[in-house]
Design a protein around this motif. Structure first.
Motif, PDB file in Angstrom:
ATOM      1  N   GLY A   1      60.686 -33.141  31.715  1.00 14.70           N
ATOM      2  CA  GLY A   1      61.428 -33.834  30.661  1.00 14.70           C
ATOM      3  C   GLY A   1      62.905 -33.498  30.640  1.00 14.70           C
ATOM      4  O   GLY A   1      63.619 -33.873  29.709  1.00 14.70           O
ATOM      5  N   THR A   2      63.408 -32.808  31.661  1.00 17.75           N
ATOM      6  CA  THR A   2      64.830 -32.455  31.736  1.00 17.75           C
ATOM      7  C   THR A   2      65.389 -32.892  33.092  1.00 17.75           C
ATOM      8  O   THR A   2      64.663 -32.891  34.102  1.00 17.75           O
ATOM      9  CB  THR A   2      65.046 -30.937  31.574  1.00 17.75           C
ATOM     10  N   PRO A   3      66.679 -33.243  33.153  1.00 19.67           N
ATOM     11  CA  PRO A   3      67.289 -33.604  34.443  1.00 19.67           C
ATOM     12  C   PRO A   3      67.277 -32.416  35.389  1.00 19.67           C
ATOM     13  O   PRO A   3      67.304 -31.256  34.960  1.00 19.67           O
ATOM     14  CB  PRO A   3      68.722 -33.993  34.060  1.00 19.67           C
ATOM     15  N   PRO A   4      67.250 -32.676  36.695  1.00 20.65           N
ATOM     16  CA  PRO A   4      67.299 -31.577  37.668  1.00 20.65           C
ATOM     17  C   PRO A   4      68.678 -30.926  37.683  1.00 20.65           C
ATOM     18  O   PRO A   4      69.657 -31.501  37.210  1.00 20.65           O
ATOM     19  CB  PRO A   4      67.016 -32.287  38.995  1.00 20.65           C
ATOM     20  N   GLN A   5      68.750 -29.722  38.230  1.00 20.80           N
ATOM     21  CA  GLN A   5      70.017 -29.007  38.369  1.00 20.80           C
ATOM     22  C   GLN A   5      70.656 -29.398  39.693  1.00 20.80           C
ATOM     23  O   GLN A   5      70.186 -29.013  40.761  1.00 20.80           O
ATOM     24  CB  GLN A   5      69.783 -27.493  38.330  1.00 20.80           C
ATOM     25  N   LEU A   6      71.736 -30.192  39.634  1.00 20.47           N
ATOM     26  CA  LEU A   6      72.453 -30.625  40.832  1.00 20.47           C
ATOM     27  C   LEU A   6      73.872 -30.053  40.867  1.00 20.47           C
ATOM     28  O   LEU A   6      74.323 -29.548  41.902  1.00 20.47           O
ATOM     29  CB  LEU A   6      72.511 -32.155  40.893  1.00 20.47           C
ATOM     30  N   TYR A   7      74.555 -30.142  39.732  1.00 25.46           N
ATOM     31  CA  TYR A   7      75.932 -29.670  39.619  1.00 25.46           C
ATOM     32  C   TYR A   7      76.025 -28.192  39.989  1.00 25.46           C
ATOM     33  O   TYR A   7      75.243 -27.371  39.513  1.00 25.46           O
ATOM     34  CB  TYR A   7      76.411 -29.908  38.188  1.00 25.46           C
ATOM     35  N   MET A   8      76.948 -27.869  40.884  1.00 23.31           N
ATOM     36  CA  MET A   8      77.191 -26.503  41.356  1.00 23.31           C
ATOM     37  C   MET A   8      75.983 -25.915  42.087  1.00 23.31           C
ATOM     38  O   MET A   8      75.838 -24.696  42.174  1.00 23.31           O
ATOM     39  CB  MET A   8      77.599 -25.586  40.188  1.00 23.31           C
ATOM     40  N   ASN A   9      75.129 -26.777  42.626  1.00 25.43           N
ATOM     41  CA  ASN A   9      73.899 -26.307  43.251  1.00 25.43           C
ATOM     42  C   ASN A   9      73.841 -26.625  44.741  1.00 25.43           C
ATOM     43  O   ASN A   9      72.796 -26.478  45.364  1.00 25.43           O
ATOM     44  CB  ASN A   9      72.677 -26.915  42.548  1.00 25.43           C
ATOM     45  N   ALA A  10      74.963 -27.088  45.322  1.00 21.64           N
ATOM     46  CA  ALA A  10      75.037 -27.249  46.770  1.00 21.64           C
ATOM     47  C   ALA A  10      75.217 -25.865  47.400  1.00 21.64           C
ATOM     48  O   ALA A  10      75.482 -24.889  46.695  1.00 21.64           O
ATOM     49  CB  ALA A  10      76.196 -28.176  47.132  1.00 21.64           C
ATOM     50  N   PRO A  11      75.083 -25.742  48.728  1.00 21.75           N
ATOM     51  CA  PRO A  11      75.289 -24.427  49.348  1.00 21.75           C
ATOM     52  C   PRO A  11      76.659 -23.839  49.008  1.00 21.75           C
ATOM     53  O   PRO A  11      77.656 -24.555  48.948  1.00 21.75           O
ATOM     54  CB  PRO A  11      75.173 -24.735  50.847  1.00 21.75           C
ATOM     55  N   GLN A  12      76.688 -22.529  48.796  1.00 20.32           N
ATOM     56  CA  GLN A  12      77.944 -21.862  48.433  1.00 20.32           C
ATOM     57  C   GLN A  12      78.895 -21.778  49.619  1.00 20.32           C
ATOM     58  O   GLN A  12      80.107 -21.928  49.469  1.00 20.32           O
ATOM     59  CB  GLN A  12      77.649 -20.456  47.907  1.00 20.32           C
ATOM     60  N   THR A  13      78.359 -21.522  50.788  1.00 24.11           N
ATOM     61  CA  THR A  13      79.172 -21.409  52.002  1.00 24.11           C
ATOM     62  C   THR A  13      78.387 -21.983  53.175  1.00 24.11           C
ATOM     63  O   THR A  13      77.165 -22.185  53.100  1.00 24.11           O
ATOM     64  CB  THR A  13      79.509 -19.940  52.319  1.00 24.11           C
ATOM     65  N   TYR A  14      79.101 -22.231  54.247  1.00 22.50           N
ATOM     66  CA  TYR A  14      78.492 -22.676  55.507  1.00 22.50           C
ATOM     67  C   TYR A  14      78.939 -21.744  56.612  1.00 22.50           C
ATOM     68  O   TYR A  14      80.056 -21.235  56.579  1.00 22.50           O
ATOM     69  CB  TYR A  14      78.929 -24.116  55.821  1.00 22.50           C
ATOM     70  N   PRO A  15      78.037 -21.504  57.586  1.00 24.93           N
ATOM     71  CA  PRO A  15      76.697 -22.064  57.769  1.00 24.93           C
ATOM     72  C   PRO A  15      75.765 -21.682  56.607  1.00 24.93           C
ATOM     73  O   PRO A  15      75.865 -20.574  56.076  1.00 24.93           O
ATOM     74  CB  PRO A  15      76.217 -21.454  59.079  1.00 24.93           C
ATOM     75  N   ALA A  16      74.871 -22.606  56.260  1.00 22.71           N
ATOM     76  CA  ALA A  16      73.992 -22.426  55.110  1.00 22.71           C
ATOM     77  C   ALA A  16      72.531 -22.396  55.553  1.00 22.71           C
ATOM     78  O   ALA A  16      72.135 -23.084  56.492  1.00 22.71           O
ATOM     79  CB  ALA A  16      74.204 -23.563  54.107  1.00 22.71           C
ATOM     80  N   MET A  17      71.763 -21.583  54.836  1.00 26.15           N
ATOM     81  CA  MET A  17      70.323 -21.570  55.044  1.00 26.15           C
ATOM     82  C   MET A  17      69.684 -22.491  54.005  1.00 26.15           C
ATOM     83  O   MET A  17      69.941 -22.357  52.809  1.00 26.15           O
ATOM     84  CB  MET A  17      69.775 -20.141  54.886  1.00 26.15           C
ATOM     85  N   LEU A  18      68.865 -23.425  54.440  1.00 23.73           N
ATOM     86  CA  LEU A  18      68.144 -24.267  53.499  1.00 23.73           C
ATOM     87  C   LEU A  18      67.199 -23.387  52.689  1.00 23.73           C
ATOM     88  O   LEU A  18      66.592 -22.442  53.229  1.00 23.73           O
ATOM     89  CB  LEU A  18      67.359 -25.352  54.235  1.00 23.73           C
ATOM     90  N   PRO A  19      67.049 -23.647  51.390  1.00 25.23           N
ATOM     91  CA  PRO A  19      66.231 -22.784  50.530  1.00 25.23           C
ATOM     92  C   PRO A  19      64.834 -22.531  51.096  1.00 25.23           C
ATOM     93  O   PRO A  19      64.116 -23.463  51.455  1.00 25.23           O
ATOM     94  CB  PRO A  19      66.162 -23.573  49.218  1.00 25.23           C
ATOM     95  N   HIS A  20      64.483 -21.252  51.212  1.00 25.35           N
ATOM     96  CA  HIS A  20      63.148 -20.790  51.637  1.00 25.35           C
ATOM     97  C   HIS A  20      62.828 -21.098  53.105  1.00 25.35           C
ATOM     98  O   HIS A  20      61.690 -20.970  53.524  1.00 25.35           O
ATOM     99  CB  HIS A  20      62.046 -21.361  50.735  1.00 25.35           C
TER     100      HIS A  20
END
Length: 571
Positions: free
Chosen positions: A111-130
């Motif tokens: 019932g709540t919007p997903p968290q997108l804002y400020m939720n992209a990778p912090q730096t690159y190269p990036a590891m995809l979550p998990h």
């Protein structure tokens, strides 16, 4: 404990045997609260995975120069660059679809919007979550699965293959529980699933593995249809907001005359009488027009369910959405079978993995690559190589040649704004701010009534109108034009000297959502001043499109999301 009790749900949700084992495992080792908590966390992580891929694909897309020659003057390099860019954007568009589908499931469940804002990778190269940090050996034998921001080239395409790498779930050793104690059964199930590598939401080797675990959570006894009624169906992102193709997923297959009109959809008797022609003939049949060479990488039927983008209000809806995600990325397969080269039963569209592999095979380094490709795809890969050799496209292009021919911009690897000279950093920061505002607008879609009309106050209230004015305009009319403006600047100093200005897509904070539009305005003004100092104000109209364009009393700029978030907080 008998797996036959899961036959009905396995048939309804198209579960493989290994997935049945995992459902059995979940049913006997997790409580309902634990399963729901895990499901919500995994869905948010899945959204983060999809979000992480979008800047990676866009960065490479923008490194390709598609329009340096008109249609009748295109050479082989320009045709290839257009093909590569169209393919990459076709995948980026579907990743946006996947993020929307996962977000709809999340909203239905919470019932709540997903968290997108400020939720992209912090730096690159990036590891995809998990993601498993160790993957199949690449072109140089490396197994690191961190994904960089890089311009189009052989190594970049390998990293794309790492993202979309398919899994081969085998059912060679079916496991059935016995009548022994539960703890022994759990140990056997864990051993079986470890051996088969399927499914998993930690240390996964393929995105399909991760989504498979989510499917199993949804199919378990702990999750019900009623759990997906927490978010109003009408508030979810509606199907009419998605189209599989746009101007950027299109590419010409060859030279064409851009001035030849498109043929009419229907040639009527009145047309024949008016022209004296029984059949249409525009500029002569021997003239090739754009419509004759237009190619779209995305097929209209590469999805499960009635639409590509569906709303969710049951377990079945959620499973259907996840099937679309997995099949588009890694290929269509029957339950428990190996993912294939195409993403639909009709074989009209390649999977993301095979789209990227087909492009990579046209680059010079492919002929001698040591990268490990899926063994079960040998016949499909061999057929693809044979076709490209027949067409003279196999192992043909070198990155340096594409740069010399003006179809590839020499981008730096993994840039951050702090590495750019001051004025160039201001241009880049505006793009990063725009990217974050697009994520805020995506969240805001869940607060916009789907069926209301646009009000005279200028507040965009209708979800479709909000999507078009907000997200479509920000992508096609603002970001696309702004990044092309940016890449005209050569970097004069710092670690990327001699390269060209590229978007870093950083998590640049706009403050809280209620004041984000004002923060974006401030970044736009800084970018306007910086471009003036750089002696090129061609980008001013783009900033105006984004932030201040008016038509009389009506706003034509991106919508200010403040009223929606203020209303959500009860202000």
């Amino acid at each position: 404990m008998d797996l036959s009790s899961l036959d009905h749900i396995a048939k309804e949700f198209k579960l493989s045997h290994a997935e049945k084992v995992m459902v059995h495992f979940i049913n006997h080792t997790m409580t309902r609260d634990a399963a729901l908590t895990r499901l919500k966390a995994d869905l948010q992580a899945a959204i983060s995975v999809e979000l992480a891929t979008i800047p990676i694909y866009l960065y490479t897309y923008y490194s390709l120069q598609r329009t340096n020659k008109s249609g009748e003057n295109m050479d082989e390099a320009q045709i290839f660059a257009n093909k590569a860019a169209g393919v990459i954007m076709s995948v980026a568009v579907e990743e946006m679809l996947h993020m929307s589908l996962s977000s709809n499931i999340f909203y239905a469940l919470t019932g709540t919007p997903p968290q997108l804002y400020m939720n992209a990778p912090q730096t690159y190269p990036a590891m995809l979550p998990h993601h498993n940090p160790v993957g199949p050996p690449g072109p140089n034998g490396g197994t690191d699965t961190h994904i960089p921001l890089g311009g189009f080239g052989f190594e970049t395409m390998w990293h794309f293959l790492q993202i979309e790498y398919p899994e081969f779930p085998t059912n060679d050793t079916p496991w059935e529980p016995s009548s022994c104690a539960v703890e022994n059964e759990v140990a056997k199930a864990r051993s079986y699933l470890h051996e088969h590598g399927w499914p998993a939401d930690e240390n996964w080797n393929s995105i399909g593995q991760f989504y498979s675990f989510i499917r199993c959570l949804i199919a378990s006894d702990h999750v019900t249809d009623e759990d997906f009624l927490n978010g109003d169906n009408a508030q979810q992102i509606q199907h009419y907001n998605y189209a599989p193709n746009n101007i950027d997923t299109l590419n010409p297959s060859g030279v064409f005359n851009p001035w030849k009109p498109a043929p009419k959809a229907e040639w009527t008797k009145a047309d024949a009488e008016a022209t004296g022609q029984a059949e249409p003939s525009f500029m002569g049949d021997d003239v090739t027009g754009a419509a004759n060479v237009a190619e779209y990488s995305n097929a209209p039927d590469s999805h499960e369910g009635e639409f590509e983008l569906i709303t969710v209000h049951s377990r079945k809806d959620a499973i259907t959405a996840l099937e679309t995600i997995c099949e588009q990325g890694e290929g269509y397969s029957d339950p428990g079978g190996a993912e294939g080269a195409t993403d639909d039963p009709s074989k009209d569209e390649d999977s993301h993995f095979f789209k990227f592999l087909t492009l990579q095979a046209q680059l010079k380094e492919f002929e001698d690559t040591k990268e490990q490709l899926p063994e079960w795809m040998e016949s499909s890969i061999a057929a693809m190589e044979a076709l490209e050799k027949e067409q003279g496209a196999f192992s043909k292009w070198e990155r340096s040649d594409l740069i010399k021919k003006g179809v590839l911009v020499d981008y730096p690897n993994n840039p951050v704004s702090a590495q750019y000279p001051k004025h160039l950093a201001a241009l880049n920061d505006f793009n990063s701010g725009l990217f974050q505002y697009m994520l805020i607008m995506s969240e805001t879609l869940y607060l916009v009534p789907a069926g209301a009309n646009s009000g005279s106050s200028g507040l965009v209230e209708n979800q479709k109108w909000f999507f078009n004015v907000g997200l479509h305009r920000s992508m096609i009319w603002v970001m696309d034009k702004w990044v092309k403006f940016m890449r005209g600047f050569e970097i004069s100093q710092g670690p990327h000297k001699g390269k060209y200005l590229a978007p870093s897509f950083e998590n640049l904070s706009l403050g809280n959502r209620e004041t984000a539009f004002e923060a974006l305005k401030a970044l736009g003004e800084k970018a306007r001043v910086a471009s003036k100092e750089l002696g090129n104000t061609d980008g001013d109209y783009i900033i105006t499109q984004a932030l201040s364009l008016m038509d009389g009393a009506e706003s034509m700029h991106l919508p200010d999301v403040a009223p929606y978030w203020q209303k959500k907080k009860g202000n």
